[in-house]
Scaffold this motif. Structure first.
Motif, PDB file in Angstrom:
ATOM      1  N   LEU A   1      32.453  63.598  32.663  1.00  0.00           N
ATOM      2  CA  LEU A   1      32.981  62.127  32.067  1.00  0.00           C
ATOM      3  C   LEU A   1      31.530  62.128  32.117  1.00  0.00           C
ATOM      4  O   LEU A   1      30.429  61.964  32.342  1.00  0.00           O
ATOM      5  CB  LEU A   1      32.947  61.347  33.836  1.00  0.00           C
ATOM      6  N   LEU A   2      31.708  61.299  31.148  1.00  0.00           N
ATOM      7  CA  LEU A   2      30.967  60.625  29.982  1.00  0.00           C
ATOM      8  C   LEU A   2      30.493  59.301  29.954  1.00  0.00           C
ATOM      9  O   LEU A   2      31.300  58.317  29.281  1.00  0.00           O
ATOM     10  CB  LEU A   2      30.953  61.163  28.653  1.00  0.00           C
ATOM     11  N   ASP A   3      29.899  58.892  29.436  1.00  0.00           N
ATOM     12  CA  ASP A   3      28.633  56.938  29.358  1.00  0.00           C
ATOM     13  C   ASP A   3      27.683  57.609  28.552  1.00  0.00           C
ATOM     14  O   ASP A   3      26.984  57.638  28.669  1.00  0.00           O
ATOM     15  CB  ASP A   3      28.584  56.679  30.686  1.00  0.00           C
ATOM     16  N   ALA A   4      28.397  56.404  27.343  1.00  0.00           N
ATOM     17  CA  ALA A   4      27.356  57.216  25.911  1.00  0.00           C
ATOM     18  C   ALA A   4      27.074  56.202  25.100  1.00  0.00           C
ATOM     19  O   ALA A   4      28.845  55.307  25.034  1.00  0.00           O
ATOM     20  CB  ALA A   4      27.868  58.272  25.333  1.00  0.00           C
ATOM     21  N   ARG A   5      25.937  55.761  24.462  1.00  0.00           N
ATOM     22  CA  ARG A   5      26.148  54.878  23.851  1.00  0.00           C
ATOM     23  C   ARG A   5      25.362  55.762  23.035  1.00  0.00           C
ATOM     24  O   ARG A   5      24.116  55.902  22.727  1.00  0.00           O
ATOM     25  CB  ARG A   5      25.495  52.997  24.562  1.00  0.00           C
ATOM     26  N   PHE A   6      25.799  55.000  21.408  1.00  0.00           N
ATOM     27  CA  PHE A   6      24.712  55.785  20.201  1.00  0.00           C
ATOM     28  C   PHE A   6      25.077  54.625  19.035  1.00  0.00           C
ATOM     29  O   PHE A   6      25.635  53.516  18.709  1.00  0.00           O
ATOM     30  CB  PHE A   6      25.992  56.728  19.399  1.00  0.00           C
ATOM     31  N   ARG A   7      23.948  54.957  18.630  1.00  0.00           N
ATOM     32  CA  ARG A   7      23.769  54.163  17.000  1.00  0.00           C
ATOM     33  C   ARG A   7      23.817  54.504  15.646  1.00  0.00           C
ATOM     34  O   ARG A   7      24.456  54.989  15.020  1.00  0.00           O
ATOM     35  CB  ARG A   7      23.106  53.021  17.262  1.00  0.00           C
ATOM     36  N   ARG A   8      23.161  55.850  15.716  1.00  0.00           N
ATOM     37  CA  ARG A   8      22.291  56.718  15.056  1.00  0.00           C
ATOM     38  C   ARG A   8      22.917  58.058  15.016  1.00  0.00           C
ATOM     39  O   ARG A   8      23.017  58.721  13.882  1.00  0.00           O
ATOM     40  CB  ARG A   8      21.481  57.012  14.983  1.00  0.00           C
ATOM     41  N   GLN A   9      23.291  58.731  15.876  1.00  0.00           N
ATOM     42  CA  GLN A   9      24.120  59.585  16.339  1.00  0.00           C
ATOM     43  C   GLN A   9      25.096  60.347  15.577  1.00  0.00           C
ATOM     44  O   GLN A   9      26.273  58.762  15.714  1.00  0.00           O
ATOM     45  CB  GLN A   9      24.135  59.645  18.176  1.00  0.00           C
ATOM     46  N   THR A  10      24.804  61.767  15.016  1.00  0.00           N
ATOM     47  CA  THR A  10      26.055  61.963  14.100  1.00  0.00           C
ATOM     48  C   THR A  10      25.914  63.647  14.627  1.00  0.00           C
ATOM     49  O   THR A  10      25.012  64.450  14.604  1.00  0.00           O
ATOM     50  CB  THR A  10      25.568  62.132  12.881  1.00  0.00           C
ATOM     51  N   PHE A  11      27.356  63.607  15.106  1.00  0.00           N
ATOM     52  CA  PHE A  11      27.965  65.191  15.220  1.00  0.00           C
ATOM     53  C   PHE A  11      28.635  65.708  14.571  1.00  0.00           C
ATOM     54  O   PHE A  11      29.388  64.954  13.578  1.00  0.00           O
ATOM     55  CB  PHE A  11      28.671  64.798  16.686  1.00  0.00           C
ATOM     56  N   GLY A  12      28.229  66.565  14.310  1.00  0.00           N
ATOM     57  CA  GLY A  12      28.581  67.840  13.543  1.00  0.00           C
ATOM     58  C   GLY A  12      29.877  68.165  13.929  1.00  0.00           C
ATOM     59  O   GLY A  12      29.991  67.412  15.290  1.00  0.00           O
ATOM     60  N   LYS A  13      30.437  69.193  13.056  1.00  0.00           N
ATOM     61  CA  LYS A  13      32.197  69.779  13.280  1.00  0.00           C
ATOM     62  C   LYS A  13      31.240  70.665  14.923  1.00  0.00           C
ATOM     63  O   LYS A  13      31.232  72.369  14.448  1.00  0.00           O
ATOM     64  CB  LYS A  13      32.483  70.797  12.199  1.00  0.00           C
ATOM     65  N   HIS A  14      31.867  70.509  15.910  1.00  0.00           N
ATOM     66  CA  HIS A  14      32.753  71.100  16.837  1.00  0.00           C
ATOM     67  C   HIS A  14      33.836  71.075  17.538  1.00  0.00           C
ATOM     68  O   HIS A  14      34.477  70.351  17.249  1.00  0.00           O
ATOM     69  CB  HIS A  14      31.355  70.184  17.653  1.00  0.00           C
ATOM     70  N   VAL A  15      34.226  72.079  18.581  1.00  0.00           N
ATOM     71  CA  VAL A  15      34.879  72.048  19.616  1.00  0.00           C
ATOM     72  C   VAL A  15      34.653  71.265  21.024  1.00  0.00           C
ATOM     73  O   VAL A  15      33.145  72.057  21.407  1.00  0.00           O
ATOM     74  CB  VAL A  15      35.515  73.473  19.141  1.00  0.00           C
ATOM     75  N   HIS A  16      35.595  71.001  21.854  1.00  0.00           N
ATOM     76  CA  HIS A  16      35.356  71.347  22.656  1.00  0.00           C
ATOM     77  C   HIS A  16      36.529  72.387  23.828  1.00  0.00           C
ATOM     78  O   HIS A  16      37.513  72.290  23.537  1.00  0.00           O
ATOM     79  CB  HIS A  16      35.419  70.030  23.755  1.00  0.00           C
ATOM     80  N   GLU A  17      35.543  72.906  25.016  1.00  0.00           N
ATOM     81  CA  GLU A  17      37.149  73.888  25.498  1.00  0.00           C
ATOM     82  C   GLU A  17      37.970  73.229  26.379  1.00  0.00           C
ATOM     83  O   GLU A  17      38.859  73.653  26.471  1.00  0.00           O
ATOM     84  CB  GLU A  17      35.720  74.410  26.912  1.00  0.00           C
ATOM     85  N   GLY A  18      37.806  71.814  26.605  1.00  0.00           N
ATOM     86  CA  GLY A  18      38.603  71.289  26.781  1.00  0.00           C
ATOM     87  C   GLY A  18      39.178  69.680  26.142  1.00  0.00           C
ATOM     88  O   GLY A  18      38.638  69.496  25.362  1.00  0.00           O
ATOM     89  N   PHE A  19      40.220  68.502  26.276  1.00  0.00           N
ATOM     90  CA  PHE A  19      40.898  68.369  25.246  1.00  0.00           C
ATOM     91  C   PHE A  19      39.376  66.680  25.692  1.00  0.00           C
ATOM     92  O   PHE A  19      38.131  66.624  26.579  1.00  0.00           O
ATOM     93  CB  PHE A  19      41.842  67.264  26.246  1.00  0.00           C
ATOM     94  N   CYS A  20      39.557  66.043  24.781  1.00  0.00           N
ATOM     95  CA  CYS A  20      38.125  64.943  24.953  1.00  0.00           C
ATOM     96  C   CYS A  20      39.339  63.755  24.866  1.00  0.00           C
ATOM     97  O   CYS A  20      39.965  63.169  24.664  1.00  0.00           O
ATOM     98  CB  CYS A  20      37.109  64.564  23.707  1.00  0.00           C
ATOM     99  N   ILE A  21      39.138  62.525  26.018  1.00  0.00           N
ATOM    100  CA  ILE A  21      40.288  61.318  26.201  1.00  0.00           C
ATOM    101  C   ILE A  21      39.371  60.110  26.729  1.00  0.00           C
ATOM    102  O   ILE A  21      38.659  60.705  27.926  1.00  0.00           O
ATOM    103  CB  ILE A  21      41.237  61.499  27.579  1.00  0.00           C
TER     104      ILE A  21
END
Length: 278
Positions: free
Chosen positions: A22-42
């Motif tokens: 479980l993730l609780d996140a707050r971002f303004r400048r963060q940039t995620f490059g191309k990636h994959v997760h083992e699981g789903f993202c919901i």
């Protein structure tokens, strides 16, 4: 629109759900490059807006929108506004769907979400409730597991590529009565849904639906009512409030008080004083 003041990411592993992330996140400048997760993202966007690449194009998810990324699907992520974005999300692996998808007869064994961004206020609120239950120290194992199955089942029914329906429940009278007796005999225990399903040899998701059909409430809610009945009996005999909470499976006195007042209309202390006055 509220500006996201600080950047943070807080991860939590839910032990009662095989360490579901479980993730609780707050971002303004963060940039995620191309990636994959083992699981789903919901996830659900709480404030601001996120842009992300998935399925060959960039999608924008604003406040109250649901974001869906399938397992092993390439995606990115960055802010879509000057204010940034905040969100909560879970990352279930295919194994986390097993007890649900077994009931749906999905050929792949796991769901597949065609939509990357979903506008579904009711579903977003259900996911928020699930995130709150998962993060609360007061939530029992049975409540977390039941809530997860119910919410994710609803998500699959509403947004999976194949809108398959779960099996129709029967009467299962013996199974329901056996579970009720087990819950009554284990008032002070943190019972799991796996225990109950193994006890009566039923699929966990099927058991939850059959139990709710028969009793009007899911197993964890029924267990709380049994605990409250026992608490009333112990309070009537003058037991100390903190001991009553411990003996009836609540995490502490305040946890007992919240449930007790909601069900009875007064706090345990007031109830005890009124009973002892007569």
């Amino acid at each position: 629109m509220t500006q996201i003041a600080t950047e943070s990411a807080r991860y939590h592993h839910v032990k009662s759900l095989n360490n579901l992330e479980l993730l609780d996140a707050r971002f303004r400048r963060q940039t995620f490059g191309k990636h994959v997760h083992e699981g789903f993202c919901i996830g659900v966007i709480e404030n601001g807006a996120q842009a992300f690449y998935r399925s060959g194009e960039v999608h924008i998810a604003g406040t109250n929108r649901i974001i869906l990324v399938n397992a092993d699907q390439v995606h990115t992520g960055h802010s879509a506004s000057d204010q940034g974005w905040s969100y909560r999300a879970i990352y279930p692996t295919p194994e986390h769907f097993e007890s649900i998808t077994n009931e749906y007869g999905l050929n792949t064994g796991t769901p597949y979400f065609d939509a990357s961004v979903v506008q579904d206020p009711m579903m977003a609120n259900q996911l928020r409730h699930l995130f709150n239950v998962m993060a609360s120290e007061d939530s029992s194992t049975l409540e977390i597991q039941t809530c997860y199955l119910q919410v994710i089942s609803n998500l699959i029914q509403r947004h999976n590529r194949s809108r398959a329906l779960p099996l129709t429940t029967g009467t299962e009278h013996w199974a329901i009565e056996t579970v009720k007796e087990f819950l009554a005999a284990n008032v002070d225990q943190n019972v799991s849904l796996d225990q109950l399903s193994q006890l009566v040899n039923l699929n966990p998701h099927y058991l939850v639906r059959a139990f709710q059909k028969a009793t009007g409430m899911p197993p964890h809610a029924y267990h709380v009512q049994i605990r409250l009945q026992q608490a009333k009996a112990l309070l009537s005999h003058g037991m100390k409030l903190s001991d009553v909470a411990l003996d009836t499976g609540f995490t502490d006195q305040s946890h007992l008080t919240r449930h007790f007042k909601k069900a009875v209309g007064v706090t345990p202390g007031v109830f005890q004083r009124q009973i002892q006055a007569h």
